[in-house]
Scaffold this motif. Structure first.
Motif, PDB file in Angstrom:
ATOM      1  N   GLU A  56       0.630   0.178  -5.825  1.00 24.65           N
ATOM      2  CA  GLU A  56      -0.424   1.042  -5.298  1.00 24.65           C
ATOM      3  C   GLU A  56      -1.329   1.568  -6.374  1.00 24.65           C
ATOM      4  O   GLU A  56      -2.590   1.757  -5.776  1.00 24.65           O
ATOM      5  N   THR A  67      -7.014   2.021   1.146  1.00 23.50           N
ATOM      6  CA  THR A  67      -5.832   1.914   1.980  1.00 23.50           C
ATOM      7  C   THR A  67      -4.594   2.350   1.281  1.00 23.50           C
ATOM      8  O   THR A  67      -4.405   2.178   0.226  1.00 23.50           O
ATOM      9  N   LYS A  68      -3.792   2.897   2.003  1.00 25.19           N
ATOM     10  CA  LYS A  68      -2.711   3.309   1.334  1.00 25.19           C
ATOM     11  C   LYS A  68      -1.486   2.425   1.579  1.00 25.19           C
ATOM     12  O   LYS A  68      -1.633   1.585   2.513  1.00 25.19           O
ATOM     13  N   TYR A  69      -0.381   2.500   1.025  1.00 22.11           N
ATOM     14  CA  TYR A  69       0.696   1.621   1.171  1.00 22.11           C
ATOM     15  C   TYR A  69       1.161   1.455   2.569  1.00 22.11           C
ATOM     16  O   TYR A  69       1.422   0.231   3.001  1.00 22.11           O
ATOM     17  N   ALA A  70       1.442   2.591   3.314  1.00 23.50           N
ATOM     18  CA  ALA A  70       1.787   2.324   4.651  1.00 23.50           C
ATOM     19  C   ALA A  70       1.049   1.655   5.518  1.00 23.50           C
ATOM     20  O   ALA A  70       1.292   0.858   6.317  1.00 23.50           O
ATOM     21  N   SER A  71      -0.422   1.583   5.182  1.00 24.96           N
ATOM     22  CA  SER A  71      -1.478   0.713   5.940  1.00 24.96           C
ATOM     23  C   SER A  71      -1.437  -0.690   5.548  1.00 24.96           C
ATOM     24  O   SER A  71      -1.405  -1.561   6.321  1.00 24.96           O
ATOM     25  N   THR A  73       1.531  -2.035   4.549  1.00 23.97           N
ATOM     26  CA  THR A  73       2.617  -2.611   5.312  1.00 23.97           C
ATOM     27  C   THR A  73       2.512  -2.813   6.866  1.00 23.97           C
ATOM     28  O   THR A  73       2.986  -3.861   7.457  1.00 23.97           O
ATOM     29  N   ARG A  74       1.733  -2.057   7.393  1.00 25.44           N
ATOM     30  CA  ARG A  74       1.493  -2.099   8.810  1.00 25.44           C
ATOM     31  C   ARG A  74       0.642  -3.582   8.898  1.00 25.44           C
ATOM     32  O   ARG A  74       0.653  -3.992   9.971  1.00 25.44           O
ATOM     33  N   ARG A  75      -0.326  -3.862   7.997  1.00 26.54           N
ATOM     34  CA  ARG A  75      -1.135  -4.964   8.194  1.00 26.54           C
ATOM     35  C   ARG A  75      -0.463  -6.337   8.149  1.00 26.54           C
ATOM     36  O   ARG A  75      -0.451  -7.350   8.825  1.00 26.54           O
ATOM     37  N   ARG A  78       1.212  -6.810  11.363  1.00 28.42           N
ATOM     38  CA  ARG A  78       0.656  -7.328  12.187  1.00 28.42           C
ATOM     39  C   ARG A  78       0.446  -8.958  12.178  1.00 28.42           C
ATOM     40  O   ARG A  78       0.379  -9.758  13.180  1.00 28.42           O
TER      41      ARG A  78
END
Length: 90
Positions: A56, A67-71, A73-75, A78
């Motif tokens: 991070e 961008t945060k870590y959660a974003s 992982t969402r990417r 996808r």
């Protein structure tokens, strides 16, 4: 025809930006300098983030600014990546 060419160029540009994520991710994982933070699994079919805090702090800001870590992982989700917490895949 010009509008259609512009639309085609815009779609191609969007695809290239999306694919850039994968190419950049591959380069980051493959860089031996990053092995203590993120590296390929022994079988080469996946990767592991060995140190989330350093990822991070040191890699994510250059890879995906603001961008945060959660974003991140969402990417990955996808792109059909999935988390493997343990087992033979590890």
């Amino acid at each position: 025809a010009a509008a259609s060419s512009n639309a085609t160029a815009s779609a191609a540009s969007a695809r290239n930006q999306q694919n850039a994520f994968l190419y950049d991710l591959f380069d980051i994982i493959s860089d031996p300098y990053n092995n203590e933070i993120i590296s390929w699994l022994p079988h080469g079919k996946g990767f592991i983030i060995n140190n989330k805090n350093r990822f991070e702090r040191l890699i994510l800001p250059d890879f995906l600014p603001s961008t945060k870590y959660a974003s991140f992982t969402r990417r990955l989700k996808r792109w059909k990546f999935f988390r493997v917490p343990s087992g033979v895949e590890m």
